[in-house]
Design an enzyme around this catalytic site. Structure first.
Site, mmCIF file in Angstrom:
data_model
loop_
_atom_site.group_PDB
_atom_site.id
_atom_site.type_symbol
_atom_site.label_atom_id
_atom_site.label_comp_id
_atom_site.label_asym_id
_atom_site.label_seq_id
_atom_site.Cartn_x
_atom_site.Cartn_y
_atom_site.Cartn_z
ATOM 1 N N HIS A 328 48.697 60.158 154.255
ATOM 2 C CA HIS A 328 48.561 60.906 155.517
ATOM 3 C C HIS A 328 47.471 60.306 156.417
ATOM 4 O O HIS A 328 47.429 60.612 157.613
ATOM 5 C CB HIS A 328 48.196 62.364 155.236
ATOM 6 C CG HIS A 328 49.370 63.277 155.071
ATOM 7 N ND1 HIS A 328 50.331 63.433 156.053
ATOM 8 C CD2 HIS A 328 49.738 64.107 154.066
ATOM 9 C CE1 HIS A 328 51.237 64.319 155.648
ATOM 10 N NE2 HIS A 328 50.902 64.734 154.435
ATOM 11 N N TYR A 410 60.306 66.674 154.623
ATOM 12 C CA TYR A 410 59.769 65.747 153.618
ATOM 13 C C TYR A 410 60.845 64.762 153.142
ATOM 14 O O TYR A 410 60.733 63.554 153.305
ATOM 15 C CB TYR A 410 59.258 66.507 152.385
ATOM 16 C CG TYR A 410 57.970 67.273 152.568
ATOM 17 C CD1 TYR A 410 56.780 66.824 152.001
ATOM 18 C CD2 TYR A 410 57.940 68.466 153.277
ATOM 19 C CE1 TYR A 410 55.598 67.537 152.134
ATOM 20 C CE2 TYR A 410 56.755 69.186 153.422
ATOM 21 C CZ TYR A 410 55.590 68.719 152.846
ATOM 22 O OH TYR A 410 54.423 69.424 152.991
#
Ligand SMILES: [Zn+2]
Length: 629
Positions: A328, A410
């Site tokens: 991330h 996702y």
């Protein structure tokens, strides 16, 4: 954020130094995006810097102090600043005048909405109607029910002696502890003074100093601009252990040694990620291991990922959650979804990068195992998710952004990127990845900006491979396109074969090569066992493979779901211990669910829950209560 599958990692070493780049200027919001989940008038004023001065009051369960916002005017006729708040008590609002004096501003609340909170409307004084830049200071305090703040009493911590506070600002909870423009479309730098009881330590998603003096007054600076959902604070009996030159682990002293061992390879993982995705742009990368009642897997707060202690397996087999949160640092934190409708740009990209990282850290086969598990989870999800929510970029203008971060962004997002990689070849796609992060670094983008960029750099640059309408299908249509890649894993297939052969009595348990398997292999084996095993067979299995005594929380989760489903009573004692050891929702909720659904153990499930609930966070309590009702 890590909510679903856990990944499993062992790490080798590789020496690539990460670098820290120049701090760029904040980026103006994309005019094509509109954030339906913020009241802020970002088309008239843009928040560029935030200064916090907050006292942490554990008695009152409140933060008290001030937030100073530096706002840049983008509309000459704008007369009001509108900020997001939720249950904040505003004591004063004032603007600084050019001479340095300040003037009190008229402020009022607008109409509250259940999910969005309450707009705070502040009139810009006449003296500042022509000002390009405004400095607005708001004195305020939070409410004990602030949705971002979790106030843990001592009994919910590992040490049991001191209280603990942690924040979770994603998706739209920053507004419950700071009055601001709570939309990922704007990016802010920040600095903060945090005052705590003197024996406790505060850390933030900022430049934490491992050598700071523990005196109850802590200063932070975050020079890189972040979306407000990455504002993060934790306060408790926190200590730090170094891992590498740029990495360390923060946690309570009771978990410090185990955490430093478990995550010893974090520096190597950081180096490998930087070698693959481009420079790590955030300075240090530290981990905060939260108390056992932390209900989530992890949260990618920049410079300081928040991590569940349930991955402390003792053998480094569950540390791949770090791969997700670390990834991330590029997808999400560096290039950010402009609104929560574009969440796949954060989570789909991160899942893709995480699998790429797993390949380098571990093996292609290990990454393939994860791909198969994710794919099956996605197919099951697509059977129940409403069609309009199955697009990667759906028409999402109402509801709760927290509910929207399901499996689709996702795993379908990941599959879309794998499809592009497969279509154009890895070398071409890797070049695209590096260019993409370079082009949009410290920016916020919509799915449409991504699509245009993809078209220009990949689709049109290599014509005849993937058309724009094929890419649009992924973004705007439900389900999966016919061309979606189908992951396969030979090792998981083999584990399923062993499960079938042993179930049929064709081989002995000693012939099952469980010691060679990854945790995913073991999980797949357990899930592939015949539905009609006898109690004798289950006892033999449990004894031989040590399933009830596993230290691996994910294997334990899988096994105890089977224990409950199959009403395997010799395993119930250890199941009870398990739900008292972990507070993470993902781990305990399905066990209660399996007990309730086996048709005879609903009362037992309620009894177990009543004994364990004092150890759980309210998020976990609420979600288990829903099942038990
Ligand atoms: Zn994530």
């Amino acid at each position: 954020m890590q909510r679903f599958t856990l990944m499993f990692v062992v790490i080798a070493t590789m020496g690539v130094a990460c670098t820290q780049s120049e701090v760029p200027a904040p980026v103006t919001p994309d005019p094509r995006s509109h954030d339906f989940f913020s009241f802020a008038n970002t088309d008239e004023f843009v928040n560029e810097h935030l200064q916090l001065d907050l006292r942490v009051d554990f008695e009152a369960e409140e933060l008290q102090g001030s937030a100073t916002l530096r706002l840049r005017r983008t509309a000459s006729n704008a007369t009001e600043v509108v900020l997001d708040t939720r249950e904040l008590t505003i004591e004063d609002a004032r603007f600084e005048l050019p001479g340095g004096e300040s003037v009190t501003a008229t402020h009022r609340f607008g109409e509250s909405q259940a999910i969005l909170g309450t707009p705070l409307i502040i009139a810009v004084p006449d003296e500042l109607q022509a000002a390009e830049e405004l400095l607005l200071t708001i004195e305020y305090r939070t409410s004990p029910g602030a949705t971002a703040l979790q106030w843990l009493p001592p009994e919910l911590t590992a040490g049991g002696e001191h209280p603990f506070l942690f924040s979770q600002s994603q998706a739209i909870h920053a507004r419950s502890w700071v009055p601001l423009q709570d939309t990922p479309a704007v990016r802010i730098t920040y600095d903060a003074n945090i005052h705590t009881p003197p024996q406790l330590m505060a850390i933030m998603s900022a430049n934490n100093d491992p050598d700071t003096e523990r005196d109850g007054d802590y200063e932070f600076e975050m020079p890189q601009p972040i979306p407000p959902y990455l504002l993060a604070l934790a306060v408790g009996n926190i200590y730090v252990a170094p891992i590498g030159d740029e990495t360390g682990v923060y946690t309570e002293p009771e978990l410090l040694e185990a955490s430093a061992y478990e995550f010893a390879d974090t520096q190597d993982m950081l180096d490998k990620a930087a070698a693959m995705f481009g420079p790590y742009q955030w300075g240090r990368y530290d981990l905060l291991i939260l108390p056992p009642s932390f209900p989530y897997g992890g949260m990618e707060n920049p410079r300081l990922s928040f991590i569940t202690p349930s991955v402390l397996a003792g053998d480094r087999s569950l540390v791949s959650i770090i791969a997700h949160e670390l990834a991330h640092s590029w997808s999400g934190n560096l290039v950010t979804n402009a609104t929560w409708r574009d969440g796949w740009l954060n989570e789909g990209w991160t899942s893709y990068l995480e699998h790429r990282l797993m390949e380098v850290i571990y093996s292609e086969e290990r990454a393939a195992e994860l791909a198969v598990v994710d794919y099956r989870e996605l197919l099951l999800d697509l059977e129940v998710v409403p069609l309009e929510q199955q697009a990667l970029a759906p028409p999402f203008e109402s509801g709760d952004p927290d509910d929207f971060q399901g499996i689709v962004p996702y795993h379908k997002g990941n599959l879309f990127l794998k499809y592009l990689e497969k279509s154009f070849g890895r070398d071409v796609f890797d070049e695209f990845i590096a260019d993409y992060f370079g082009e949009f670094e410290f920016g916020t983008i919509t799915s449409e900006v991504f699509l245009d960029y993809l078209d220009e750099k990949l689709l049109s640059a290599h014509p005849g491979i993937v058309s724009r309408s094929q890419a649009e299908h992924w973004l705007y249509q439900p389900g999966l396109p016919d061309t979606a890649p189908i992951p396969v894993s030979t090792s998981l297939d083999a584990a399923a074969d062993f499960a079938w052969q042993w179930s049929q009595g064709e081989i002995d348990i000693a012939d099952v090569p469980a010691a060679d398997w990854s945790p995913q292999g073991m999980i797949h084996f357990i899930n592939s066992l015949d539905a009609d095993l006898s109690e004798e067979q289950l006892v033999e299995l449990d004894t031989a493979l040590g399933l009830s005594n596993t230290h691996n929380a994910e294997i334990g989760r899988t096994w105890f779901i089977q224990v409950a489903k199959r009403q395997f009573r010799p395993g119930y004692g250890k199941l009870d211990e398990y739900v008292n050891r972990y507070g993470r929702t993902r781990l305990v909720k399905p066990l209660y669910q399996a007990l309730v659904e086996n048709g005879v153990d609903a009362t037992l499930a309620r009894e177990m829950f009543e004994r364990a609930r004092g150890l759980y966070h309210p998020v976990t309590v609420t979600s288990v209560e829903l099942i038990l009702e």
